[in-house]
Scaffold this motif. Structure first.
Motif, PDB file in Angstrom:
ATOM      1  N   MET A   1     -21.624  21.336 -54.266  1.00 28.15           N
ATOM      2  CA  MET A   1     -22.339  21.254 -52.997  1.00 28.15           C
ATOM      3  C   MET A   1     -22.888  19.837 -52.820  1.00 28.15           C
ATOM      4  SD  MET A   1     -22.542  24.024 -51.087  1.00 28.15           S
ATOM      5  CE  MET A   1     -21.890  25.675 -51.230  1.00 28.15           C
ATOM      6  N   THR A   2     -23.363  19.556 -51.656  1.00 29.80           N
ATOM      7  CA  THR A   2     -23.773  18.207 -51.318  1.00 29.80           C
ATOM      8  C   THR A   2     -25.255  18.164 -50.985  1.00 29.80           C
ATOM      9  OG1 THR A   2     -21.629  18.138 -50.279  1.00 29.80           O
ATOM     10  CG2 THR A   2     -23.015  16.235 -49.976  1.00 29.80           C
ATOM     11  N   ALA A   3     -25.817  17.021 -51.128  1.00 34.09           N
ATOM     12  CA  ALA A   3     -27.240  16.844 -50.833  1.00 34.09           C
ATOM     13  C   ALA A   3     -27.487  16.946 -49.325  1.00 34.09           C
ATOM     14  CB  ALA A   3     -27.711  15.498 -51.351  1.00 34.09           C
ATOM     15  N   GLU A   4     -28.628  16.520 -48.886  1.00 34.30           N
ATOM     16  CA  GLU A   4     -28.980  16.486 -47.472  1.00 34.30           C
ATOM     17  C   GLU A   4     -29.070  17.871 -46.853  1.00 34.30           C
ATOM     18  OE1 GLU A   4     -27.884  13.143 -44.850  1.00 34.30           O
ATOM     19  OE2 GLU A   4     -26.140  13.108 -46.153  1.00 34.30           O
ATOM     20  N   LEU A   5     -29.374  18.885 -47.665  1.00 34.52           N
ATOM     21  CA  LEU A   5     -29.653  20.206 -47.126  1.00 34.52           C
ATOM     22  C   LEU A   5     -31.121  20.492 -47.405  1.00 34.52           C
ATOM     23  CD1 LEU A   5     -26.467  22.080 -48.389  1.00 34.52           C
ATOM     24  CD2 LEU A   5     -26.907  21.259 -46.081  1.00 34.52           C
ATOM     25  N   GLU A   6     -31.630  21.531 -46.755  1.00 29.22           N
ATOM     26  CA  GLU A   6     -33.036  21.882 -46.971  1.00 29.22           C
ATOM     27  C   GLU A   6     -33.279  22.129 -48.460  1.00 29.22           C
ATOM     28  OE1 GLU A   6     -33.846  25.953 -45.466  1.00 29.22           O
ATOM     29  OE2 GLU A   6     -31.769  25.914 -44.807  1.00 29.22           O
ATOM     30  N   PRO A   7     -34.506  21.882 -48.946  1.00 24.91           N
ATOM     31  CA  PRO A   7     -34.785  21.961 -50.381  1.00 24.91           C
ATOM     32  C   PRO A   7     -34.379  23.302 -50.998  1.00 24.91           C
ATOM     33  CG  PRO A   7     -36.716  21.178 -49.177  1.00 24.91           C
ATOM     34  CD  PRO A   7     -35.684  21.507 -48.152  1.00 24.91           C
TER      35      PRO A   7
ATOM     36  N   THR B   1      -8.651  20.032 -58.340  1.00 27.25           N
ATOM     37  CA  THR B   1      -9.274  20.570 -57.128  1.00 27.25           C
ATOM     38  C   THR B   1     -10.778  20.362 -57.187  1.00 27.25           C
ATOM     39  OG1 THR B   1      -9.587  22.751 -58.114  1.00 27.25           O
ATOM     40  CG2 THR B   1      -7.512  22.380 -56.959  1.00 27.25           C
ATOM     41  N   ALA B   2     -11.432  20.500 -56.040  1.00 25.13           N
ATOM     42  CA  ALA B   2     -12.892  20.463 -55.967  1.00 25.13           C
ATOM     43  C   ALA B   2     -13.344  21.617 -55.088  1.00 25.13           C
ATOM     44  CB  ALA B   2     -13.367  19.131 -55.384  1.00 25.13           C
ATOM     45  N   ALA B   3     -14.445  22.256 -55.467  1.00 24.83           N
ATOM     46  CA  ALA B   3     -14.982  23.352 -54.655  1.00 24.83           C
ATOM     47  C   ALA B   3     -15.567  22.784 -53.372  1.00 24.83           C
ATOM     48  CB  ALA B   3     -16.054  24.107 -55.437  1.00 24.83           C
ATOM     49  N   PRO B   4     -15.361  23.487 -52.251  1.00 25.17           N
ATOM     50  CA  PRO B   4     -15.927  23.004 -50.987  1.00 25.17           C
ATOM     51  C   PRO B   4     -17.440  23.172 -50.968  1.00 25.17           C
ATOM     52  CG  PRO B   4     -14.931  25.165 -50.680  1.00 25.17           C
ATOM     53  CD  PRO B   4     -14.623  24.751 -52.088  1.00 25.17           C
ATOM     54  N   GLY B   5     -18.157  22.242 -50.361  1.00 24.30           N
ATOM     55  CA  GLY B   5     -19.612  22.363 -50.234  1.00 24.30           C
ATOM     56  C   GLY B   5     -20.049  21.978 -48.837  1.00 24.30           C
ATOM     57  N   LEU B   6     -21.153  22.524 -48.381  1.00 28.56           N
ATOM     58  CA  LEU B   6     -21.656  22.174 -47.051  1.00 28.56           C
ATOM     59  C   LEU B   6     -22.026  20.695 -47.002  1.00 28.56           C
ATOM     60  CD1 LEU B   6     -23.912  25.160 -45.951  1.00 28.56           C
ATOM     61  CD2 LEU B   6     -21.586  24.592 -45.234  1.00 28.56           C
ATOM     62  N   GLY B   7     -21.579  20.016 -45.974  1.00 29.55           N
ATOM     63  CA  GLY B   7     -21.875  18.599 -45.805  1.00 29.55           C
ATOM     64  C   GLY B   7     -20.946  17.684 -46.583  1.00 29.55           C
ATOM     65  N   MET B   8     -20.013  18.266 -47.330  1.00 29.81           N
ATOM     66  CA  MET B   8     -19.106  17.465 -48.159  1.00 29.81           C
ATOM     67  C   MET B   8     -18.187  16.606 -47.278  1.00 29.81           C
ATOM     68  SD  MET B   8     -16.478  19.205 -50.842  1.00 29.81           S
ATOM     69  CE  MET B   8     -15.608  18.318 -52.100  1.00 29.81           C
ATOM     70  N   PRO B   9     -18.091  15.296 -47.558  1.00 31.46           N
ATOM     71  CA  PRO B   9     -17.140  14.468 -46.816  1.00 31.46           C
ATOM     72  C   PRO B   9     -15.713  14.751 -47.291  1.00 31.46           C
ATOM     73  CG  PRO B   9     -18.353  13.127 -48.404  1.00 31.46           C
ATOM     74  CD  PRO B   9     -18.879  14.527 -48.529  1.00 31.46           C
ATOM     75  N   VAL B  10     -14.780  14.850 -46.339  1.00 32.61           N
ATOM     76  CA  VAL B  10     -13.389  15.178 -46.661  1.00 32.61           C
ATOM     77  C   VAL B  10     -12.446  14.302 -45.847  1.00 32.61           C
ATOM     78  CG1 VAL B  10     -13.724  17.576 -47.423  1.00 32.61           C
ATOM     79  CG2 VAL B  10     -13.559  17.058 -44.976  1.00 32.61           C
ATOM     80  N   ARG B  11     -11.162  14.282 -46.220  1.00 33.49           N
ATOM     81  CA  ARG B  11     -10.148  13.523 -45.483  1.00 33.49           C
ATOM     82  C   ARG B  11      -8.823  14.265 -45.556  1.00 33.49           C
ATOM     83  NH1 ARG B  11      -8.885   9.039 -50.228  1.00 33.49           N
ATOM     84  NH2 ARG B  11      -9.778  10.354 -51.847  1.00 33.49           N
ATOM     85  N   LYS B  12      -7.924  13.884 -44.694  1.00 34.61           N
ATOM     86  CA  LYS B  12      -6.587  14.457 -44.739  1.00 34.61           C
ATOM     87  C   LYS B  12      -5.592  13.412 -44.252  1.00 34.61           C
ATOM     88  CE  LYS B  12      -4.788  15.180 -40.469  1.00 34.61           C
ATOM     89  NZ  LYS B  12      -5.239  13.834 -40.085  1.00 34.61           N
ATOM     90  N   SER B  13      -4.317  13.609 -44.624  1.00 33.71           N
ATOM     91  CA  SER B  13      -3.249  12.704 -44.242  1.00 33.71           C
ATOM     92  C   SER B  13      -2.167  13.549 -43.578  1.00 33.71           C
ATOM     93  CB  SER B  13      -2.723  12.023 -45.513  1.00 33.71           C
ATOM     94  OG  SER B  13      -1.573  11.245 -45.263  1.00 33.71           O
ATOM     95  N   GLY B  14      -2.010  13.404 -42.257  1.00 33.62           N
ATOM     96  CA  GLY B  14      -1.126  14.322 -41.535  1.00 33.62           C
ATOM     97  C   GLY B  14      -0.147  13.631 -40.605  1.00 33.62           C
ATOM     98  N   ARG B  15       0.895  14.363 -40.227  1.00 35.30           N
ATOM     99  CA  ARG B  15       1.972  13.823 -39.394  1.00 35.30           C
ATOM    100  C   ARG B  15       1.470  13.194 -38.099  1.00 35.30           C
ATOM    101  NH1 ARG B  15       3.508  15.422 -34.549  1.00 35.30           N
ATOM    102  NH2 ARG B  15       5.602  14.945 -33.803  1.00 35.30           N
ATOM    103  N   THR B  16       0.536  13.859 -37.418  1.00 35.48           N
ATOM    104  CA  THR B  16       0.196  13.440 -36.064  1.00 35.48           C
ATOM    105  C   THR B  16      -0.940  12.428 -36.016  1.00 35.48           C
ATOM    106  OG1 THR B  16       0.874  15.629 -35.330  1.00 35.48           O
ATOM    107  CG2 THR B  16      -0.350  14.289 -33.742  1.00 35.48           C
TER     108      THR B  16
END
Lengths: 334, 93
Positions: B1-7, A238-253
């Motif tokens: 966490m990811t970059a591209e946020l305020e310092p 697993t990976a902890a969620p972070g703001l701005g983190m790129p994500v993907r999913k694979s779904g039925r629709t």
């Protein structure tokens, strides 16, 4: 036009030879690209999995730069595989295909997980996909494809509901006798003064904290399920969620879609048909799903790591349970 | 966490979380509010580097159409608030 005819003739004459070369996956006619720019020069296009430096190729693997005076071009396309539709019957079933409780329309098989106590492989999805939003009985039939996609209990049962995390809905009829008598008195008064308003006892519990909409089903046969998630592969950890983190999913629709995490620690109200439930600690991403994608695993964009379990959304955003809470609540591991 | 946020985003995040805890119940009682979290301010649908308290509403309405009690402040205890229009959320089966 002459050029097109000459290219078509060369293609007909040499297609088999080209396709026999290692690394070649297709042959077609097209326009030549030089650098990244498309020219108007018609040519014979050879599709290869990967472009290899000339030095690294055996002589017989080389694609000549021209054939019978017709220029050739080599285009790198990766592995071409025709994807079987996700709403069909799959055995073994991978993550990302249609699945549902026999009374539910259709959702998505997220991925396989392991029971922490027994080690048995289980199918992960949402409560509202596998357990009909609390209304199922343990052992109920889970179909692949889901009922909406023509799955039937006779022919398409993939597994049985093993366990689910109950969802607390916001307005379940109240249990509290004090509240009932207050409502009764209030309604009597309302009748007395001819008011058309009646008080109904509703236990709107602002503390009703759901964290997950999750359930697992046990395959009827272990060989009927696959560790792979379509178009993603096999997730490890697993990976902890972070703001701005790129994500993907694979779904039925909507198949494989990408997005980014935009909001965390979210308290949010979700509609379940005519009921509502409140969730805490949710992950909000850009819009990356449609009805039928419920139960998809949210995966990091650049790694094979699980981040969340997709369960709801709108036109503008998609909502996911954090995967750590899902695994903990269900007592399973990836 | 990811970059591209305020310092100093870690501090902004922590403060937004604290304010969120105190304000979430009151915000959810306001008209049109469907969710409250901590996230990135959006401008024209594109994210900025600013970490703020995010209030999600099913639709944005002009201030003049709202009862005073339903108005969402632009900041709470010094933490900026971004109102984001998301529509209503429903399960995706």
């Amino acid at each position: 036009m002459d050029d097109l005819v000459r290219v078509a003739q060369a293609k007909a004459a040499y297609q088999a030879v080209l396709l026999a070369k290692p690394n070649v996956v297709g042959v077609g006619t097209g326009y030549r690209t030089v650098g990244k720019r498309l020219t108007d020069q018609v040519c014979l296009v050879t599709l290869v999995r990967r472009k290899v430096p000339l030095a690294g190729l055996e002589v017989q693997a080389l694609v000549p730069t021209e054939i019978d005076g017709v220029p050739t071009d080599v285009l790198e396309v990766g592995d071409l595989r025709i994807q079987k539709p996700r709403d069909l019957r799959w055995r073994p079933a991978p993550g990302g295909v249609s699945i549902s409780h026999f009374r539910v329309t259709a959702g998505t098989f997220g991925c396989l997980v392991r029971d922490r106590r027994t080690g048995v492989r289980l199918i992960l999805s949402n409560n509202h996909v596998l357990a009909n939003s609390n209304q199922a009985v343990l052992g109920d039939a889970v179909l692949q494809p889901g009922a909406l996609d023509g799955g039937s209990a006779e022919d398409d049962q993939l597994g049985r509901l093993e366990r689910f995390i109950p969802i607390q809905f916001n307005d379940q009829p109240g249990e509290c006798s004090v509240a009932r008598s207050v409502a009764a008195v209030g309604n009597a008064l309302a009748r007395l003064v001819g008011s058309r308003h009646r008080l109904a006892v509703r236990r709107v519990d602002p503390q009703a904290a759901n964290w997950v909409d999750a359930a697992v089903a046990r395959p009827l046969q272990d060989a009927w399920v696959d560790e792979e998630i379509l178009e993603i592969g096999r997730v490890i950890g697993t990976a902890a969620p972070g703001l701005g983190m790129p994500v993907r999913k694979s779904g039925r629709t909507t198949g494989l879609t990408r997005g980014e995490i935009q909001v965390l620690d979210t308290t949010v109200t979700i509609g379940y048909g005519d009921r509502q439930a409140r969730f805490d600690g949710q992950i909000v991403t850009s819009a990356m799903s449609s009805p039928g994608d419920s139960g998809s695993l949210l995966v990091a964009g650049d790694r094979l790591a699980a981040v969340g379990l997709l369960f709801a959304g709108s036109e503008q955003a998609t909502i996911h349970n954090p995967i750590a809470q899902v695994l903990e609540a269900l007592e399973v591991s990836l | 966490m990811t970059a591209e946020l305020e310092p100093n985003w870690v501090e902004s995040y922590r403060r937004a979380q604290q304010v969120r805890e105190q304000a979430v119940a009151g915000l959810l009682r306001k008209e049109n509010v469907v969710g409250v979290g901590v996230g990135m301010r959006l401008r024209q649908g594109r994210r900025t580097k600013e970490v703020v308290l995010v209030v999600m509403v099913d639709r944005k309405v002009p201030l003049t159409d709202l009862r005073p009690a339903d108005v969402i402040p632009s900041a709470i205890d010094g933490v900026p608030v971004d109102v984001q229009e998301t529509g209503e959320f429903s399960i995706h089966t």
